[in-house]
Structure formats: structure tokens, C-alpha cells
Design an enzyme around this catalytic site. Sequence first.
Site, PDB file in Angstrom:
ATOM      1  N   GLU A  55      24.308 -27.089  21.823  1.00  0.00           N
ATOM      2  CA  GLU A  55      25.741 -27.860  21.902  1.00  0.00           C
ATOM      3  C   GLU A  55      25.350 -29.515  21.431  1.00  0.00           C
ATOM      4  O   GLU A  55      25.954 -29.922  20.543  1.00  0.00           O
ATOM      5  CB  GLU A  55      26.422 -28.042  23.036  1.00  0.00           C
ATOM      6  CG  GLU A  55      26.686 -26.744  23.709  1.00  0.00           C
ATOM      7  CD  GLU A  55      25.454 -25.952  24.532  1.00  0.00           C
ATOM      8  OE1 GLU A  55      25.895 -25.262  25.921  1.00  0.00           O
ATOM      9  OE2 GLU A  55      24.250 -26.011  24.238  1.00  0.00           O
ATOM     10  N   CYS A  90      24.291 -30.625  28.350  1.00  0.00           N
ATOM     11  CA  CYS A  90      25.197 -30.380  27.155  1.00  0.00           C
ATOM     12  C   CYS A  90      26.868 -30.715  27.455  1.00  0.00           C
ATOM     13  O   CYS A  90      27.153 -31.038  26.424  1.00  0.00           O
ATOM     14  CB  CYS A  90      24.954 -28.840  26.664  1.00  0.00           C
ATOM     15  SG  CYS A  90      23.484 -28.702  26.028  1.00  0.00           S
ATOM     16  N   ARG A 219       3.060  -9.324  11.646  1.00  0.00           N
ATOM     17  CA  ARG A 219       2.740  -9.161  10.247  1.00  0.00           C
ATOM     18  C   ARG A 219       3.896  -8.345   9.739  1.00  0.00           C
ATOM     19  O   ARG A 219       4.953  -8.168  10.347  1.00  0.00           O
ATOM     20  CB  ARG A 219       1.722  -8.312  10.032  1.00  0.00           C
ATOM     21  CG  ARG A 219       0.267  -8.800  10.741  1.00  0.00           C
ATOM     22  CD  ARG A 219      -0.784  -7.751  10.407  1.00  0.00           C
ATOM     23  NE  ARG A 219      -0.829  -6.441  11.095  1.00  0.00           N
ATOM     24  CZ  ARG A 219      -1.015  -6.302  12.099  1.00  0.00           C
ATOM     25  NH1 ARG A 219      -1.157  -7.080  13.217  1.00  0.00           N
ATOM     26  NH2 ARG A 219      -0.972  -4.961  12.342  1.00  0.00           N
TER      27      ARG A 219
END
Length: 338
Positions: A55, A90, A219
Amino acid sequence: MPEQVKLAFQAAVAEACRFVGQTAPNPAVGCVLLSAEGQVLSLAAHHKAGQLHAERLACEQARAAGVLHRVHTAVVTLEPCNHTGRTPPCTEALLETPVKTIWIGCADPNPRVAGGGAARLVQAGRTVQWLEHAPNGAALFTLCRTLLAPFVQKTVHGRPWLTVKQALNSAGTMVPPTGQTTFTTPDSLIFAHKLRRATDGIVTGTGTVQADLPSFTVRHVTDHPNRRRLLVVCGQAAHVPQAWHAKVEQQFDVLLCPDAAMLPSLLASTDALWLMVEAGPTLLATLKAQNLWDDWLSIRQNAAGVDHFSVSTRHDVTPLALFPEWARCTQEQTCFPE
């Protein structure tokens, strides 16, 4: 739920998925800021612990783009936090904008703070909408829960989510042909490495270590940069080759677990949210007997060399559903623990 909000939730989850596997101990979260006309002003996700939450990052991006004053609706996959940790709350970041409505995907699973973020926003005069209560929000609510599942497991039940990955050949064994370390197809191998990238580490056994000397690195797909993961080896230290141990310690935090009964408490002490089990039949049988798993991915190769994916799960959602390969998975069983 307006169509623009629906699309915003889809975008927020997709953005958060890019960082699954590097946010622990924090959850993967996505956020979209919309204008009153439904235009996307900012799209952000939490990248890793210690960095801005989704946020606040979305608000900072909107400010940098000169569109913060146009913010009308915020869409976030998890209830905004209302406490100060490594970063400020937030809720306050959102309240620094002219946002009128906040759509929330899932409530915070932490019982000590659940509902606190939403309550703060309502107290400040903002409208809070819960995706769970939207008549047309069921599928998106499930998607948000899927994204959050490992964090919920760790927060509520005290241990990371455990995904078992088991590859079986046409004879039903886990033994690859002589001179090979795998027998699955390239597509299955890529899927396995996507899972390694998304998880916070590996659980294995000394039998697998002695037989394969595996690297357990990511990988075939691009890994998160500078990602250091957890590697838990079940078995006696005397059965772990010293040279292999020294090598993997360069990239992993290695923990030895001499007794599988100690594994839940050992895992609970780590920051990991989601771990993948890559082990042989002995450890897998022990985990199954202890019900110490959350979903079980089997990759079975038939006599024609074609791989088939199947999943058993102990929950009604699984983070495996975040992957495109989920469309190929057959759900074998669902068993909900009491």
C-alpha cells in the site's frame, strides 16, 4: 463489485505473485490504486521484509507520478496493517491520500490485530468493502486466500506450509535411470524450479543427500536476486558429507534435524512461510504418518514418457493454484484435518 475493482484484484494478485518466495516472514501482498473513473493510477506489491509494504509503495509511486490527488479507490489483497514494525502503518499511508473506498481481499489472520486496519480506516471516515461479502467476489476471494495461505499457516498454526514434491516413474518408483538425477520432462523440471523459487527453502533427508549430493538451487528459471534460503536436513549429522555441507552453506542456512518428531518445532522457529519437501521414500513415509504436510504434488511419468500432475491437499486452498501448471493438476483427494 465493479468490473474495474475485479480487474484491479486480478492485477494485485499477479503483481504479488512476482515476489512470492522472497517476502518472508511477511506475506506477499498486492495493491492497486484507482481513480474515480476506474483508471489504474498505481500497481505495487511488497517486495521483501524491511522494504515498503504494497500500500505504501503504491502511494509513493502515485505521488512520484503526480497522480496521488486522483486516488479514489484502493484495492489490496490483505487488510492494511495498523501497527509500526520495520515500516510505518499502511493505514496511515492510505489516509494520507484522498481515497474514499478501500476494497480488502482477506482479513489479517493474526488474531491480535485482525480487523484493526479496517477499523482505523472506517474510523477515519473511509468506506471499507470486504471481497468476501461481494456477491460476485467468490472466485477472487479464493484467489486472495490462495496467495495468503502460507502466511495463514505460519500465523495461525505456527509452522510453514509444507509442499511435498514427489516424482514417480512408470514403475511407480522414485529411482532415476543410471547416470541421471531425474527422469521427468523438461516442462516438469521447469515447474519444479518455479516451486523452488516461490518457496523459502527445502526439507530433505540424509538418504537423498548421500545418494544425489543435490544443490537444491533454482535453475531453469530466473531466481530472486541474492536469495538465501533455508535447507533442513533430517537425519544424523554423521550421515551428511562434510564437503557437501560446506558447499551448500554458501547459499543456504542449513539446519540439521536428527529426529522427525522435532521437525514441527524446528520449522516454527524459522522465518519461513512455505517450504518444499524434496526427499526419498523413508522421510516421505514419516511425514505422511505424522500428517506433516499441506499439499502433496505427484509427478507421474507413464510408459510413453508423458508426465501427469496430481495433487492431494489437506486444505480448501493451495498456493500451487498460483501457477499456470495448476490447470494440468488432477486433485486426487482433499482431507481436511479436524
